[in-house]
Design a protein around this motif. Structure first.
Motif, PDB file in Angstrom:
ATOM      1  N   LYS A 265     -23.519 119.098  32.135  1.00 28.92           N
ATOM      2  CA  LYS A 265     -22.535 118.876  31.068  1.00 28.92           C
ATOM      3  C   LYS A 265     -21.467 117.849  31.445  1.00 28.92           C
ATOM      4  N   GLN A 266     -21.073 117.832  32.728  1.00 32.12           N
ATOM      5  CA  GLN A 266     -19.947 116.995  33.135  1.00 32.12           C
ATOM      6  C   GLN A 266     -20.238 116.316  34.464  1.00 32.12           C
ATOM      7  N   GLN A 267     -19.555 115.216  34.710  1.00 28.22           N
ATOM      8  CA  GLN A 267     -19.710 114.501  35.971  1.00 28.22           C
ATOM      9  C   GLN A 267     -18.812 115.142  37.027  1.00 28.22           C
ATOM     10  N   ILE A 268     -19.401 115.519  38.143  1.00 27.15           N
ATOM     11  CA  ILE A 268     -18.670 116.129  39.255  1.00 27.15           C
ATOM     12  C   ILE A 268     -18.504 115.098  40.354  1.00 27.15           C
ATOM     13  N   ARG A 269     -17.315 115.003  40.882  1.00 21.71           N
ATOM     14  CA  ARG A 269     -17.064 114.077  41.981  1.00 21.71           C
ATOM     15  C   ARG A 269     -17.193 114.756  43.341  1.00 21.71           C
ATOM     16  N   LEU A 270     -16.761 116.041  43.403  1.00 20.98           N
ATOM     17  CA  LEU A 270     -16.672 116.702  44.713  1.00 20.98           C
ATOM     18  C   LEU A 270     -16.888 118.196  44.566  1.00 20.98           C
ATOM     19  N   TYR A 300     -27.239 114.517  41.253  1.00 23.29           N
ATOM     20  CA  TYR A 300     -26.101 114.187  40.396  1.00 23.29           C
ATOM     21  C   TYR A 300     -25.028 113.359  41.111  1.00 23.29           C
ATOM     22  N   GLY A 301     -25.210 113.105  42.404  1.00 24.30           N
ATOM     23  CA  GLY A 301     -24.349 112.158  43.098  1.00 24.30           C
ATOM     24  C   GLY A 301     -22.948 112.617  43.417  1.00 24.30           C
TER      25      GLY A 301
END
Length: 495
Positions: A265-270, A300-301
């Motif tokens: 659903k959302q981009q996670i950075r950490l 997902y990076g």
């Protein structure tokens, strides 16, 4: 330029003949304060010694001595047959007529004269107390630290002539002995495969987390943590401008299904993890979930901070190796502390990461703490090289296991009707869940009346949970007995 006759010296000069300080020194000091505060502007010609002596009702020679002292300190210039002039003004005072009259020259400013934004995030979570007994969130007992051995190593390193040349400022050519020794220690104890270029030495785990957050995060980046999670790390991420998203933690660690749904659903950075023993619940992240998390990070990076805060303290079976030991894609930043079982002054933090990130993190660390603590690093290096740290850890882990068992026994015997817990396989704390109707803040207050302090950061109470993270590492047997007895008495009074 102000006229000498316009300066209200009596409003900011107050001389006390009863003080041990000489009158002329008092006068010189108070004139300096007046210059600093802008009461006497730069370039002002001071009154002549006779005139100022008359205004202040003191002897002219006292004024002459004070002016000579001011000249010696560089505050005024005395021109023969002309007068004394103020040379510099270090701060600008507020320019209103009542300011000088109302200011007590013996009192520092109560607040700034300018506005600034106050942090709502960085309120100090660490409380102090006058109580003799204190429960904490799982700290070692510094009383057990081998101070004589540490003192011997420290003194020896101070005396070594080869070390003296590395004690200057900003010396970038210091030996890498400690990093090499720590690499060997981490490779042997944690199954890592790192070289010194993959290692950064810091002052603490929290400083490591701060450096990582400032390097990797941008405002509004998403950081995922467990629910509940380590409060200090959460504060650091929020201070960096990140948005924190919590996902559930169960008996196998962080919920990977919830993590995967969030990734879609959302981009996670950490992602921030304490997988060896989750803080605060002490559960160990299962091998299956570790593999899933690494796969999700690769897909997902997002980066992973693996906080290895208490890896050295395991009691039963062989510990599960850190996730960094099986990370071949460079997704994990492994943090921890070396020497946690020692007295606080003999600990250091570290970061393990791919070389390109270490180089970038080093830039910020150079700015924040370029000097480091070379002598302490050499002491810790000697502890590894001579096998002392291994012997001490073996001894201390045995003792902490006994303390874990005894605290578990006392809680089960005295508080069985109130509390439930599982005995952890490692670490220095127990995660205890309590009957939901028990008000933990009330319990804290009642315990404090009986000389037992429960800091707020170990209490977890919400609609669906009442829990306390009870550290046992810092308490000996008699202190445990007294602490549990106070808990029992306090519970009887509030329930």
């Amino acid at each position: 330029m102000s006229s000498p006759g316009q300066i209200p010296f009596n409003s900011f000069i107050s001389l006390d003949r009863q003080e041990e300080t000489s009158i002329y020194i008092q006068l010189a000091q108070q004139i300096i304060q007046a210059i600093q505060r802008g009461f006497i502007p730069i370039g002002t010609k001071l009154p002549g010694s006779r005139q100022l002596a008359k205004v202040l009702s003191i002897h002219r020679n006292t004024v002459v001595a004070a002016l000579q002292e001011l000249e010696a300190q560089g505050w005024v210039e005395i021109k023969a047959n002309i007068g004394s002039y103020v040379l510099k003004n270090t701060t600008k005072a507020k320019k209103n007529t009542g300011y000088a009259k109302n200011l007590n020259q013996n009192q520092y400013a109560l607040q700034t004269g300018y506005d600034f934004e106050k942090s709502t995030i960085l309120e100090n979570p660490f409380e102090s107390t006058t109580c003799t007994l204190r429960l904490d969130d799982g700290m070692p007992d510094s009383r057990l630290s081998p101070l004589q051995e540490l003192s011997k190593f420290y003194t020896a390193n101070l005396k070594r002539k080869k070390n003296s040349k590395y004690l200057g400022y900003s010396d970038q050519n210091r030996p890498t002995t400690f990093r090499e020794q720590l690499c060997n220690f981490l490779n042997q104890s944690r199954g890592l495969h790192i070289q010194p270029k993959n290692l950064l030495i810091t002052r603490s785990v929290e400083l490591s987390t701060y450096i990582i957050a400032q390097t990797l995060l941008q405002p509004d980046d998403m950081v995922v943590v467990g629910q509940p999670s380590y409060f200090a790390a959460n504060m650091i991420f929020q201070q960096a401008g990140a948005k924190i998203k919590s996902i559930p933690v169960d008996d196998d660690g962080i919920d990977t299904e919830a993590l995967e749904q969030l990734c879609k659903k959302q981009q996670i950075r950490l992602l921030y993890l304490t997988p060896h023993h989750h803080y605060p619940t002490t559960v160990t992240l299962s091998s299956e979930r570790r593999a899933i998390i690494l796969e999700l990070a690769s897909t997902y990076g997002f980066a992973i901070i693996e906080d290895d805060y208490d890896y050295d303290f395991h009691y039963d079976d062989a510990p599960i190796m850190p996730m960094a030991a099986i990370d071949y894609g460079g997704m994990i930043i492994h943090t921890g502390s070396f020497g946690k079982s020692l007295a606080p002054g003999f600990r250091t933090g570290f970061i393990v990461a791919p070389e390109n990130l270490v180089i970038e993190l080093q830039k910020l660390l150079n700015l924040l703490d370029n000097q480091g603590d070379f002598i302490m690093e050499q002491v810790l290096s000697d502890l590894i090289a001579e096998g002392e740290i291994h012997r001490y850890l073996k001894k201390s882990v045995k003792l902490y296991k006994e303390r874990r068992n005894y605290m578990s026994y006392l809680l089960a015997r005295e508080l069985n009707e109130y509390v439930d817990f599982d005995i952890p396989t490692g670490g220095l704390a127990l995660w205890t869940t309590w009957r939901k109707e028990i008000n933990l803040i009330q319990l804290r207050r009642q315990c404090e009346k009986s000389n037992l302090f429960l800091p707020k950061n170990i209490l977890y109470q919400a609609k669906d949970i009442a829990a306390i993270r009870i550290g046992f590492g810092n308490l000996n047997a008699s202190e445990m007995e007294e602490s549990v007895a106070i808990l029992a008495e306090s519970l009887a009074m509030i329930t």
